[in-house]
Design a protein around this motif. Structure first.
Motif, PDB file in Angstrom:
ATOM      1  N   TYR A   1       1.020  -1.267  -0.359  1.00 41.49           N
ATOM      2  CA  TYR A   1       0.110   0.027  -0.592  1.00 41.49           C
ATOM      3  C   TYR A   1       0.564   0.790  -0.062  1.00 41.49           C
ATOM      4  CZ  TYR A   1      -3.292   3.970   1.849  1.00 41.49           C
ATOM      5  OH  TYR A   1      -3.992   5.062   1.681  1.00 41.49           O
ATOM      6  N   ARG A   2       1.742   1.273   0.781  1.00 39.55           N
ATOM      7  CA  ARG A   2       2.894   2.351   0.937  1.00 39.55           C
ATOM      8  C   ARG A   2       3.929   2.695  -0.780  1.00 39.55           C
ATOM      9  NH1 ARG A   2       4.258  -0.121   6.149  1.00 39.55           N
ATOM     10  NH2 ARG A   2       6.446  -0.771   5.098  1.00 39.55           N
ATOM     11  N   ALA A   3       3.973   1.756  -1.052  1.00 44.95           N
ATOM     12  CA  ALA A   3       5.019   1.650  -2.745  1.00 44.95           C
ATOM     13  C   ALA A   3       3.675   1.958  -3.102  1.00 44.95           C
ATOM     14  CB  ALA A   3       5.127   0.108  -2.680  1.00 44.95           C
ATOM     15  N   GLY A   4       2.267   1.259  -3.770  1.00 44.61           N
ATOM     16  CA  GLY A   4       0.903   2.396  -4.291  1.00 44.61           C
ATOM     17  C   GLY A   4       1.446   3.534  -3.689  1.00 44.61           C
ATOM     18  N   ARG A   5       1.299   4.147  -3.133  1.00 47.10           N
ATOM     19  CA  ARG A   5       0.416   5.456  -3.075  1.00 47.10           C
ATOM     20  C   ARG A   5       1.884   6.121  -3.882  1.00 47.10           C
ATOM     21  NH1 ARG A   5      -0.867   7.408   2.968  1.00 47.10           N
ATOM     22  NH2 ARG A   5      -1.466   9.396   1.915  1.00 47.10           N
ATOM     23  N   VAL A   6       3.141   5.743  -2.940  1.00 45.65           N
ATOM     24  CA  VAL A   6       4.561   6.538  -3.509  1.00 45.65           C
ATOM     25  C   VAL A   6       4.071   6.145  -5.333  1.00 45.65           C
ATOM     26  CG1 VAL A   6       6.345   6.391  -4.506  1.00 45.65           C
ATOM     27  CG2 VAL A   6       6.028   6.035  -1.536  1.00 45.65           C
ATOM     28  N   LEU A   7       3.377   5.155  -6.445  1.00 43.37           N
ATOM     29  CA  LEU A   7       3.538   5.208  -7.496  1.00 43.37           C
ATOM     30  C   LEU A   7       2.360   5.741  -7.989  1.00 43.37           C
ATOM     31  CD1 LEU A   7       4.699   1.227  -8.352  1.00 43.37           C
ATOM     32  CD2 LEU A   7       6.098   3.450  -8.630  1.00 43.37           C
ATOM     33  N   ALA A   8       1.463   6.192  -7.350  1.00 43.12           N
ATOM     34  CA  ALA A   8       0.250   6.694  -7.810  1.00 43.12           C
ATOM     35  C   ALA A   8       0.678   8.187  -8.122  1.00 43.12           C
ATOM     36  CB  ALA A   8      -1.115   6.254  -7.104  1.00 43.12           C
ATOM     37  N   ALA A   9       1.328   9.064  -7.664  1.00 42.04           N
ATOM     38  CA  ALA A   9       1.504  10.335  -7.942  1.00 42.04           C
ATOM     39  C   ALA A   9       2.972  10.575  -8.861  1.00 42.04           C
ATOM     40  CB  ALA A   9       2.914  10.151  -5.783  1.00 42.04           C
ATOM     41  N   ARG A  10       3.062   9.209  -9.035  1.00 40.07           N
ATOM     42  CA  ARG A  10       3.899   9.081 -10.225  1.00 40.07           C
ATOM     43  C   ARG A  10       3.182   8.463 -11.398  1.00 40.07           C
ATOM     44  NH1 ARG A  10      10.026   8.003  -8.129  1.00 40.07           N
ATOM     45  NH2 ARG A  10      10.204   8.692 -10.158  1.00 40.07           N
TER      46      ARG A  10
END
Length: 334
Positions: free
Chosen positions: A220-229
């Motif tokens: 989930y944490r990684a997904g939030r980072v990738l969603a912002a990019r």
């Protein structure tokens, strides 16, 4: 045993041959003895048998206390294969993996008189502990490194990851991002190597790795980072399905559509993977085959008194395509 022989109308020796699966017993005679055993509810005296054969018909398994799908399924596959081979299993489940703890567990099992041990060794500390095995104790490592005098059974983690990455590149994605497992896990290392190798072979940019710990929370944490990019991210290979679940949740909350905007591939093919939203494309590991091969190697060592060599058997993974992958945005017709 005398009662079984009397009821079946055979000698005591014939009953013994049936119990020990001797090949020189006629089919009809074997069936008659087995019916008598069932009718009388006969159970072998394993202690007496061990005194005669000098084998306990008990195997040891060293694993660790985890709810992770891969290790738990591996232990289940080993236990089932051992039972089918006529062996009981003693399991030492460690809360954490370190060299001293693994050595202590193996020593405890050896004191119990097990005929051999299987060590589920997906972490470096467990693999290193295999160098300290008691002399003469047959042993097999599962997911360990093929180094030193120990047989190994492993899934081809590198090939599974390479296939997953190549699949995404074939869909027109310029590159593939990666959410990795913990650094001290050999499986995470192999999957990252396969991902890198596929990108390098295709001459593609290798993005920074987002580190995870196998849990949905880290995905989930990684997904939030990738969603912002999301403007630059179109494909992600996640090192296990649980982290992929967390990543999909983060994408959904951010309004990132899968696979329309970003394609996602996991690893393991947990039973729930087909019911994710969308159904997850992933890499399946055959844990039943891992268990069968590891017990087969161990019994080969036991029966040959440790002279059978130190094989390394590799189980190929299977790629499962579902709904979470699709053509890259740049590859779609306008």
């Amino acid at each position: 045993m005398a009662d079984v022989a009397k009821l079946a109308g055979v000698s005591h020796q014939t009953v013994s041959r049936v119990l020990n699966d001797h090949p020189k017993v006629r089919k009809e005679t074997r069936a008659r003895v087995l019916r008598a055993i069932t009718a009388l509810g006969y159970r072998r005296n394993l202690t007496a048998r061990a005194l005669v054969t000098r084998r306990s018909h008990r195997l040891g398994v060293v694993s660790f206390d985890t709810i992770l799908y891969g290790p738990a399924s591996t232990v289940h596959g080993i236990e089932r294969a051992a039972r089918e081979a006529g062996y009981f299993v003693s399991i030492m489940s460690l809360r954490t993996i370190d060299r001293a703890g693994v050595n202590e567990a193996i020593g405890h099992l050896a004191e119990q008189g097990v005929d051999g041990v299987v060590v589920v060794a997906p972490q470096r500390a467990a693999a290193q502990a295999l160098a300290d095995l008691p002399p003469g104790l047959p042993a097999v490592a599962v997911e360990g490194r093929h180094e030193g005098e120990v047989a190994v059974v492993s899934v081809d983690q590198r090939e599974g990851a390479r296939h997953a990455t190549a699949h995404l590149l074939a869909l027109g994605h310029d590159t593939v991002w990666h959410v990795s497992g913990p650094d001290d896990w050999l499986e995470a290392e192999g999957r990252q190597e396969g991902w890198r190798a596929a990108l390098a072979a295709a001459g593609r940019e290798i993005p920074e790795v987002l580190a995870g710990d196998w849990t949905p929370r880290s995905g989930y944490r990684a997904g939030r980072v990738l969603a912002a990019r999301v403007a630059e991210v179109t494909a992600v290979f996640v090192a296990n399905d649980q982290m992929a679940l967390g990543l999909l949740r983060a994408f959904s909350e951010a309004g990132v559509r899968v696979p329309e905007q970003v394609s996602v591939v996991g690893f393991d093919d947990i039973p729930e993977a087909a019911y994710f939203t969308p159904a997850l494309t992933t890499v399946r590991q055959d844990f039943g085959e891992v268990g069968r091969l590891s017990i087969g190697l161990l019994l080969k060592q036991i029966e040959s008194s440790g002279t059978s060599g130190y094989d390394h058997l590799i189980v190929p993974p299977r790629f499962v395509i579902r709904d979470s992958t699709g053509r890259a945005r740049s590859a779609l017709p306008y």
